[in-house]
Scaffold this active site. Sequence first.
Site, PDB file in Angstrom:
ATOM      1  N   SER A  84       0.821  -1.207   0.000  1.00 43.06           N
ATOM      2  CA  SER A  84       0.000   0.000   0.000  1.00 43.06           C
ATOM      3  C   SER A  84       0.855   1.258   0.000  1.00 43.06           C
ATOM      4  CB  SER A  84      -0.905   0.031   1.230  1.00 43.06           C
ATOM      5  OG  SER A  84      -1.644  -1.153   1.320  1.00 43.06           O
TER       6      SER A  84
HETATM    7  N1  SAH Z   1      -1.145  -4.531   3.964  1.00 44.23           N
HETATM    8  C1  SAH Z   1      -0.446  -4.848   2.757  1.00 44.23           C
HETATM    9  C2  SAH Z   1      -1.244  -4.511   1.548  1.00 44.23           C
HETATM   10  C3  SAH Z   1      -1.412  -5.717   0.708  1.00 44.23           C
HETATM   11  S1  SAH Z   1      -2.486  -5.618  -0.619  1.00 44.23           S
HETATM   12  C4  SAH Z   1       0.899  -4.168   2.720  1.00 44.23           C
HETATM   13  O1  SAH Z   1       1.167  -3.342   3.546  1.00 44.23           O
HETATM   14  O2  SAH Z   1       1.698  -4.506   1.870  1.00 44.23           O
HETATM   15  C5  SAH Z   1      -3.794  -6.681  -0.092  1.00 44.23           C
HETATM   16  C6  SAH Z   1      -3.439  -8.090   0.214  1.00 44.23           C
HETATM   17  O3  SAH Z   1      -4.639  -8.745   0.569  1.00 44.23           O
HETATM   18  C7  SAH Z   1      -2.855  -8.881  -0.938  1.00 44.23           C
HETATM   19  O4  SAH Z   1      -1.640  -9.402  -0.564  1.00 44.23           O
HETATM   20  C8  SAH Z   1      -3.866  -9.985  -1.168  1.00 44.23           C
HETATM   21  O5  SAH Z   1      -3.258 -11.208  -1.529  1.00 44.23           O
HETATM   22  C9  SAH Z   1      -4.525 -10.085   0.175  1.00 44.23           C
HETATM   23  N2  SAH Z   1      -5.862 -10.675   0.174  1.00 44.23           N
HETATM   24  C10 SAH Z   1      -6.841 -10.544  -0.739  1.00 44.23           C
HETATM   25  N3  SAH Z   1      -7.928 -11.242  -0.368  1.00 44.23           N
HETATM   26  C11 SAH Z   1      -7.623 -11.820   0.818  1.00 44.23           C
HETATM   27  C12 SAH Z   1      -8.354 -12.675   1.700  1.00 44.23           C
HETATM   28  N4  SAH Z   1      -9.606 -13.068   1.433  1.00 44.23           N
HETATM   29  N5  SAH Z   1      -7.752 -13.069   2.836  1.00 44.23           N
HETATM   30  C13 SAH Z   1      -6.478 -12.680   3.124  1.00 44.23           C
HETATM   31  N6  SAH Z   1      -5.761 -11.898   2.314  1.00 44.23           N
HETATM   32  C14 SAH Z   1      -6.315 -11.455   1.171  1.00 44.23           C
END
Ligand code: SAH
Length: 663
Positions: free
Chosen positions: A65
């Site tokens: 993010s």
């Molecule tokens: N907080 C993260 C942002 C990641 S983007 C950071 O700081 O880098 C969102 C993430 O959510 C992705 O890695 C994606 O794989 C995950 N994601 C999507 N659907 C999900 C679910 N149902 N359960 C767990 N993770 C999920």
Amino acid sequence: MGSVVTDRSSERVQLVRSIAGRGVTDARVLAAMRQVRREAFVPPDLAEFAYRDLALPIESEQTISQPYIVALMTQALELEPHDRVLEIGTGSGYAAAVLSHVASEVFTIERHAQLAATARERLTSHGIHNTQVKHGDGRLGWPDHAPYDAIVVTAAAEAVPERLGGQLAIGGRLVIPVGAPDEIHELVRIRRTGADDFEEETLEQVRFVPLLPGRTEIADDTTGLRSVRGVPAAIAANCEPVEDLESVDLDGFLQRIGSARLVLLGEASHGTSEFYRMRHRITRDLIERAGFQFVAVEADWPDAARIDAYVRGAADTREPVRSAFQRFPQWMWRNADVLDFVDWLRAHNQEQPAHQVSFHGLDLYSMHDSMQRVVDYLEGVDPELAESAKRRYGCLTPYESDPAAYGLASLKRGYPECEHDVVTVLRELCQGRDRYLTGQGEAFLDAEQNAVITRDAERYYRAMYYGGAESWNIRDRHMFSTLQALIAFHGPAAKAVVWAHNSHLGDARATALSSDGQINLGQLIREQYGGQSYHLGFGTDHGTVLAAAAWGQEPQVMKVQPGRQRSYEQLFHQVEQRAFLLPLRSGHVDPQLRLALEKERLERAIGVVYRPQSELASHYFGAVLPEQFDEYFWYDETTAVTALPGTTRGPADPRHPFHTLDT
Ligand code: SAH
């Protein structure tokens, strides 16, 4: 050549300063941002961009993010140093690292195994030890460590996952981006203000990768209905307008149901007059013109039996009607529109004594009433068994005023104390059947059904405490087996009308709730009866509804909020006609329109409780309307039902603690 470790701390300080300049004021959040080395959380070749205020691509086609958004969301969680946080969407692990400096413990879930493993390593090598990473589906939360003071979802959800609210501590905050993939998302904060109370507010417009699994997106413009505006126009061209509920012409509807022998009439709330009136209108035609033989409704079996005694003339006063539905939520059946229908049915039955139509209840919230009726029946036919049934049912007597306490007690004991007894009474009753004079008649059906209710209710109250879909599923399976018992009783070709909430009658497989393991009556009927059932969903945009602010409270007339963005309600509200029937089955509707409606949207369900202050989290879920229903009845502006006076107000039977979507 040795590698040169570039010191990026001055870039980091610079970035945090600019984030502060954009309005993030929480000093502890800013301090955490200054401590976490973001370059360690991005792929090595992107390290030089780590302190640009940008989301960057990471492994598994995900993103880390944007730092400003991480700061904003962390601030929105209003964390205290002793708080415990759950993060959904670990991704790179960066946001978890920031959280670990602001909270006492962090739990984070990632659906990509590889990402979860990498994040775990990165966090450890950063010296962060108050954070646990789990590989799994975050939409289910992480019940083992619940309740959390804060939950943050870092991927955009089409609707707020139902489980998460229940895992928040009272006073806890859930921050989540809400919206369809590839659109702008609303950053929403939901605050749990009481056991069943939630408040929500929209904080900001943001963009996130989707929370998965979602459903396949079909863009409106691939359907030939070029713009979103084209869909309401296509609905207008395909629908059958309803000018007046009483005089509406149902020839087309009767043709469309074809040879269906189960017609299911839904509702989008338990307190809307027009829904009951339209069901009345359709049921009349099904009885008079298509030979339907009984009506089965989402009500308790013994209460419906009182109504049945009235409509079939076994009672010649209104006393049974007055004494029925004394417990919360009384108005669901004890209302002026239901009384109109019941009076009509009684008159019909008087005119057609050879073709009487009966009225039955499918639900299971009558454990004590039902036990009494089993014993009453046995006292007439088998006094010895009556004595033993009384003794066995005595196991549940201490919980008469609070059946949920039984579930809690058996959870604490670790075993179901009364299960064997309730199962035994049912078995012994069935074994006696051939010996009883009334064994083939309706009196036996009534007793047997009451024994089944007792058995299923015992399981239901235990399952309430397991959480999850199990108690809902027990209830819907019970409704299904009751319907099957009624069909068997009326003969294998029996034709029935069912009245229950949309959430029971639409096919659960077409809703996001099914990914939680939730099934329903509509799905079970479709699986068993194939094309022989016809499912009519009901919807409204705004108006008034009779509902309670919380479980067990007095009902009040409440204002129904206009449909949310991306909801079917908002879409149907744009249609020129104010009330109509819209066929949805392939072959009954323009395929282009059906395709456009197959795009998943939000759908609203109001039960007996309505919470406009947390409407998105409490009442909306994702659904694909044409897969859920065969046809949809729309009434744009609706009015609250009028409750009938004269209840002695029995206590409310408890349901699942997080039950606003429980209808
Ligand atoms: N907080 C993260 C942002 C990641 S983007 C950071 O700081 O880098 C969102 C993430 O959510 C992705 O890695 C994606 O794989 C995950 N994601 C999507 N659907 C999900 C679910 N149902 N359960 C767990 N993770 C999920």
